[in-house]
Design an enzyme around this catalytic site. Structure first.
Site, short mmCIF file in Angstrom:
data_model
loop_
_atom_site.label_atom_id
_atom_site.label_comp_id
_atom_site.label_asym_id
_atom_site.label_seq_id
_atom_site.Cartn_x
_atom_site.Cartn_y
_atom_site.Cartn_z
N CYS A 28 0.80 -1.22 0.00
CA CYS A 28 0.00 0.00 0.00
C CYS A 28 0.84 1.27 0.00
O CYS A 28 0.29 2.37 -0.05
CB CYS A 28 -0.94 0.00 1.20
SG CYS A 28 -2.07 -1.42 1.19
N HIS B 109 -2.43 8.08 6.25
CA HIS B 109 -2.72 6.80 5.60
C HIS B 109 -4.17 6.43 5.93
O HIS B 109 -4.91 5.99 5.05
CB HIS B 109 -1.75 5.74 6.11
CG HIS B 109 -1.78 4.46 5.36
ND1 HIS B 109 -1.60 4.39 4.00
CD2 HIS B 109 -1.97 3.18 5.79
CE1 HIS B 109 -1.68 3.13 3.61
NE2 HIS B 109 -1.91 2.37 4.68
N GLU C 131 -1.26 5.09 13.85
CA GLU C 131 -0.93 6.34 13.17
C GLU C 131 -1.28 7.55 14.02
O GLU C 131 -0.55 8.55 14.04
CB GLU C 131 -1.64 6.41 11.82
CG GLU C 131 -1.20 7.59 10.98
CD GLU C 131 -1.75 7.55 9.56
OE1 GLU C 131 -1.23 8.30 8.71
OE2 GLU C 131 -2.69 6.78 9.30
N LYS D 123 -9.51 8.27 2.28
CA LYS D 123 -10.08 6.92 2.19
C LYS D 123 -11.53 6.86 2.67
O LYS D 123 -12.25 5.93 2.33
CB LYS D 123 -9.21 5.93 2.95
CG LYS D 123 -7.85 5.69 2.29
CD LYS D 123 -7.05 4.62 3.03
CE LYS D 123 -5.71 4.33 2.36
NZ LYS D 123 -4.72 5.41 2.57
N HIS E 125 -9.79 2.42 -0.11
CA HIS E 125 -8.35 2.13 -0.09
C HIS E 125 -7.96 1.50 -1.42
O HIS E 125 -8.27 0.35 -1.70
CB HIS E 125 -8.04 1.19 1.07
CG HIS E 125 -6.58 1.03 1.36
ND1 HIS E 125 -5.59 1.54 0.54
CD2 HIS E 125 -5.92 0.40 2.38
CE1 HIS E 125 -4.41 1.24 1.04
NE2 HIS E 125 -4.59 0.55 2.16
N PHE F 222 1.67 -3.39 3.90
CA PHE F 222 1.94 -4.74 4.40
C PHE F 222 3.40 -5.09 4.13
O PHE F 222 3.97 -4.74 3.10
CB PHE F 222 1.04 -5.76 3.71
CG PHE F 222 -0.39 -5.77 4.18
CD1 PHE F 222 -0.81 -5.00 5.25
CD2 PHE F 222 -1.32 -6.57 3.55
CE1 PHE F 222 -2.12 -5.02 5.69
CE2 PHE F 222 -2.65 -6.61 3.97
CZ PHE F 222 -3.04 -5.84 5.04
#
Length: 409
Positions: A164, A304, A315, A333, A338, A397
Site C-alpha cells: 500500500c 494513511h 498512526e 479513504k 483504499h 503490508f
C-alpha cells in the site's frame, strides 16, 4: 522554512479515482466528503459485497486509442489515462520533448491479480480460452511499460512494489532520479485495479475490510471510534516532477514541491504495524529533516488513515507524539476507499492540491462525536488553511513505511 535544497517541483497532476475521472472531478468529489462506496455486482454473494469503483468513463475519457486497450490490464489503462492528463497539465508535449530524458516510475500492489483470477476460471474450460496477453496484463511493471510506450519516454523506468506504499515509493524513487541527473522529467505515481472476488475475500478473511454490508456508504470512517476496516478501491494518480530550477525556467505552475522523503521498515509482522508507530516515526522524522524542516513546521498531515482499528490507532499515536503542535489531519479513504498500491500517489496528489488551493478536504463519515483520537481531524466540510508544509503518510503490508513531505513553492 528553508530554501529549495533537495526539493523537486510537482508541475502536473493526473487523477482517476472513485471520486471522479480527472484531477478536477476527483478534487471536487473529495471536497464534498461523500463516500463513493456502493454495492458491487461482481462481488454479489460474498461476505463483503461492496467496493469503491472508478465511475463509468465517457468514450472520450476512456479512449486509449490505437487498438491497444485490449492488451492492457485495467491498472495499466488507468495509469496511461492519468499520465496523459498529468503531462498535459504540466504543459509538456511528448511529441517534442527529448524522450531519453524522461523517466517513468509507477507502483502497483496487486497489479493484474483480477485478470489472473478471471483467466484461471477460463482455463477450467480449456487452455485455448486463456488470453495470449495474460502475462502483460498481469505483471506489475506493465503500467510503467505502457506509459513509456504511450508517451515515448525512453529514460529510466521502474515499477515499485511496497504494497500500500507502492505509489509513494514511486515518487520517492522518481525524486532521486531527478536529483541524480538521470532524467529531466519524471512521470511517476501509482495505479491499481484489483477488485475481484478472490482478492476481496482474501482481505475479508484476514479481517481487514469493513463488514458494514447494510450501509456501504458509511463503512469507511478513518479515525472514528467505531471504525471496523477499509473499503477496497481502485484508481490511479500520476504526478509530473521536475527540478525546481527547470520548472522556474519553463515558467510553469508548481502545485507544490516534494521536499523530503523518509523510508523505514518495521521488521515486526507481515501485516500489522510496529506498536506505537515507533519505526514509522523514523520515516516521518527523516522526511521532515530531509526537507530542511523541523516537526513544528508541519501544518497538515494527509494520513494513511485506513479505517482499520489497529492502523488508525498506531498512526494517531505517531502523529500526536511527533507533531504535538496539532496539524490538521485528513484521510481521503473515507471518500474513495483504499486503492492499495495507488493510494500513496493519490494522497500525495491530493496533498499537493491542498497546498495549492489552501483547502483541506474533510474525512467522510467522521464527526466530532465519533472521533476516536485527540487529533485535529477535518470533519463535516472543507477547511480553509494556508499550508506551508505537509506530510503524506503511506504504510504497507510487509512493514514498508514511506513519508513524503510537500511544501508550498
Amino acid at each position: 522554512m528553508t530554501t529549495d535544497g533537495r526539493a523537486v517541483a510537482v508541475t502536473g497532476l493526473g487523477l482517476i479515482t472513485p471520486a471522479g475521472v480527472g484531477r478536477d472531478a476527483t478534487w471536487e468529489g473529495v471536497l464534498r466528503g461523500e463516500s463513493a462506496a456502493a454495492q458491487d455486482h461482481q462481488l454479489k454473494g460474498l461476505p463483503v459485497d461492496f467496493s469503491c469503483r472508478v465511475p463509468a468513463m465517457t468514450p472520450e475519457q476512456g479512449r486509449i486509442g490505437g487498438g491497444k486497450a485490449w492488451r492492457m490490464g485495467r491498472f495499466s489503462q488507468l495509469a496511461v489515462l492519468a499520465a496523459r492528463e498529468a503531462v498535459a497539465d504540466a504543459g509538456l508535449d511528448p511529441t517534442t520533448w527529448d524522450g531519453a530524458r524522461v523517466a517513468v516510475v509507477i507502483g502497483s500492489g496487486l497489479a493484474g491479480a483480477a485478470h489472473l483470477e478471471e483467466q484461471t476460471l477460463r482455463l477450467q474450460s480449456g487452455a485455448d480460452l486463456v488470453s495470449p496477453v495474460l502475462i502483460p496484463m498481469l505483471i506489475s511493471n506493465m503500467a510503467a511499460g505502457e506509459v513509456l510506450l504511450d508517451l515515448g519516454a525512453r529514460g529510466p523506468s521502474l515499477a515499485t512494489e511496497t504494497a500500500c506504499a507502492s505509489g509513494a515509493s514511486a515518487l520517492a524513487v522518481a525524486r532521486d532520479l531527478l536529483l541524480s541527473g538521470a532524467c529531466d522529467i519524471a512521470v511517476a505515481g501509482g495505479a491499481e485495479a484489483a477488485i475481484s472476488p478472490v482478492v476481496t475475500t482474501g482481505f475479508q478473511r484476514m479481517g481487514a475490510l469493513s463488514a458494514r454490508t447494510d450501509d456501504p456508504a458509511r463503512a469507511s470512517r478513518p479515525f472514528a471510534d467505531d471504525r471496523d476496516g477499509f473499503v477496497i478501491a481502485e484508481g490511479a494518480a500520476i504526478l509530473v516532477l521536475e527540478r525546481t530550477e527547470d520548472a522556474r525556467a519553463r515558467g510553469t505552475r508548481q502545485y507544490a514541491q516534494l521536499a523530503g522523503v523518509g523510508l523505514s521498515s518495521d521488521a515486526h509482522h507481515p501485516t500489522a504495524p510496529a506498536p506505537g508507530g515507533t519505526v514509522a516515526e523514523v520515516a516521518l522524522r527523516g522526511a521532515i529533516g530531509g526537507a530542511g524542516l523541523v516537526p513544528a513546521d508541519i501544518d497538515h498531515v494527509n494520513a494513511h488513515g485506513t479505517s482499520t482499528p489497529l492502523n488508525d490507532r498506531t498512526e494517531a499515536e505517531l502523529i500526536a507524539r511527533v507533531l504535538p503542535q496539532g496539524p490538521t489531519v485528513t484521510s481521503a479513504k473515507g471518500v474513495i476507499g483504499h486503492s492499495l498500491g495507488a493510494a500513496g500517489a493519490i494522497e500525495a496528489a491530493l496533498t499537493a492540491l491542498t497546498i495549492h488551493h489552501s483547502t483541506v478536504p474533510p474525512i467522510a463519515n467522521l464527526t466530532t462525536d465519533n472521533l476516536g483520537f485527540p487529533l485535529d481531524c477535518v470533519v463535516d466540510r472543507p477547511r480553509q488553511q494556508t499550508v506551508r508544509a505537509a506530510a503524506s503518510h503511506s504504510f504497507g503490508f510487509g512493514g514498508h513505511n514511506v513519508v513524503l513531505v510537500l511544501r508550498a513553492p
